[in-house]
Design a protein around this motif. Structure first.
Motif, short mmCIF file in Angstrom:
data_model
loop_
_atom_site.label_atom_id
_atom_site.label_comp_id
_atom_site.label_asym_id
_atom_site.label_seq_id
_atom_site.Cartn_x
_atom_site.Cartn_y
_atom_site.Cartn_z
N ARG A 230 0.96 -1.46 0.22
CA ARG A 230 -0.04 0.12 -0.18
C ARG A 230 0.96 1.36 -0.06
O ARG A 230 0.01 1.92 -0.44
N ARG A 233 2.40 2.43 -3.39
CA ARG A 233 1.19 3.01 -4.76
C ARG A 233 1.71 4.72 -5.47
O ARG A 233 1.70 4.74 -5.76
N GLU A 234 1.75 5.18 -4.44
CA GLU A 234 2.07 6.65 -4.10
C GLU A 234 3.09 7.04 -5.05
O GLU A 234 2.78 7.79 -5.83
N PRO A 235 4.72 6.59 -4.51
CA PRO A 235 5.81 6.65 -5.20
C PRO A 235 5.65 6.09 -7.22
O PRO A 235 6.31 6.46 -7.95
N LEU A 237 2.42 5.68 -9.00
CA LEU A 237 1.96 6.70 -9.53
C LEU A 237 2.80 7.53 -9.85
O LEU A 237 2.74 8.66 -11.24
N ARG A 238 3.29 8.49 -9.20
CA ARG A 238 3.66 9.90 -9.42
C ARG A 238 5.08 9.27 -10.59
O ARG A 238 5.31 10.23 -11.47
N HIS A 241 3.33 8.29 -14.39
CA HIS A 241 2.81 9.63 -14.09
C HIS A 241 3.79 10.91 -15.13
O HIS A 241 3.93 11.67 -15.85
#
Length: 255
Positions: A230, A233-235, A237-238, A241
């Motif tokens: 969990r 997820r953010e790293p 997605l960055r 992107h």
């Protein structure tokens, strides 16, 4: 297998196709057996390919892929622009996680891994650069499948699927729901779908921030560390992107 009436170019392609990850080095007789070509024909084709540099012969007499063939394949426009755009972000993602970071593209109903960064402490994988898998067999593949044309999705959902582990989702209705969730949530956590020992976190890479999906970016960790998924997820997605933005810019420049 060779068929009667195969063209000269067809024989060359059959010989080259005999080499893969499971058969990186082979003898003359093994190549003839795998292709169905006569020994004399196989020997002639091997000699021609070696003279050009596509194949090389080892001291023990076995044959393997030559540097010239790799040089040509590395110039594939579809993957060269993608890899050039992705590598800086993949390196940053690896530095932040010290886990396997992989990039894959879809070809028909398969995915092909085109880049990977791993450290000596990263979990061992079944996948490596240049390998192909059925698209539904990996987390990155399922991200690509979720964004594939409808006919590709139906082909995959309508065909038998291999259960790589007891956790592999193969039932079409369940997989269809999984693909819907991937499109909504943008990140997919693949829990021991391909290997009992690994968990993957995957996201789509687009051509530009709103363009079509071009590839999938993934991080693969040991299943024993699944609680970390969990937080990845953010790293992830960055990075996806950033690659999408850079890929869109490079695509516009070369158009």
């Amino acid at each position: 297998m060779s068929t009667t009436g195969s063209t000269a170019a067809g024989k060359v392609l059959e010989v080259l196709a005999a080499f893969d990850r499971e058969h990186p080095s082979q003898t003359l007789s093994e190549i003839a057996q795998r292709t169905g070509l006569a020994l004399s024909t196989t020997h002639r084709v091997l000699a021609e390919l070696a003279a050009w540099g596509a194949l090389e012969r080892a001291e023990d007499g076995s044959w393997h892929v030559g540097l010239r063939l790799w040089e040509i394949a590395s110039g594939c426009p579809r993957t060269q622009i993608l890899r050039d755009a992705a590598l800086p972000f993949m390196q940053d993602l690896y530095e932040a996680t010290h886990e396997n970071v992989q990039l894959a593209v879809r070809e028909g109903t398969e995915l092909v891994f085109v880049e990977r960064i791993a450290g000596h402490r990263s979990v061992e994988l079944l996948t490596m650069v240049g390998t192909r898998f059925p698209i539904a067999s990996t987390g990155m593949g399922r991200v690509l499948l979720a964004h594939a044309p409808q006919e590709i999705q139906e082909d995959v959902l309508g065909a038998p699927m291999r259960a790589w582990t007891p956790h592999t989702v193969t039932e079409p209705k369940a997989l269809r729901a999984q693909l819907d969730r991937i499109r909504r949530e943008r990140v997919f956590v693949s829990d021991r779908q391909l290997s009992e020992g690994t968990v993957a976190v995957a996201a789509a890479v687009r051509i530009g921030l709103t363009g079509p999906v071009s590839a999938a970016l993934g991080i693969v960790i040991a299943a024993r560390g699944a609680s970390r998924a969990r937080g990845l997820r953010e790293p992830l997605l960055r990075a996806a992107h950033g690659i999408s933005d850079e890929l869109g810019r490079r695509t516009r420049t070369t158009a």
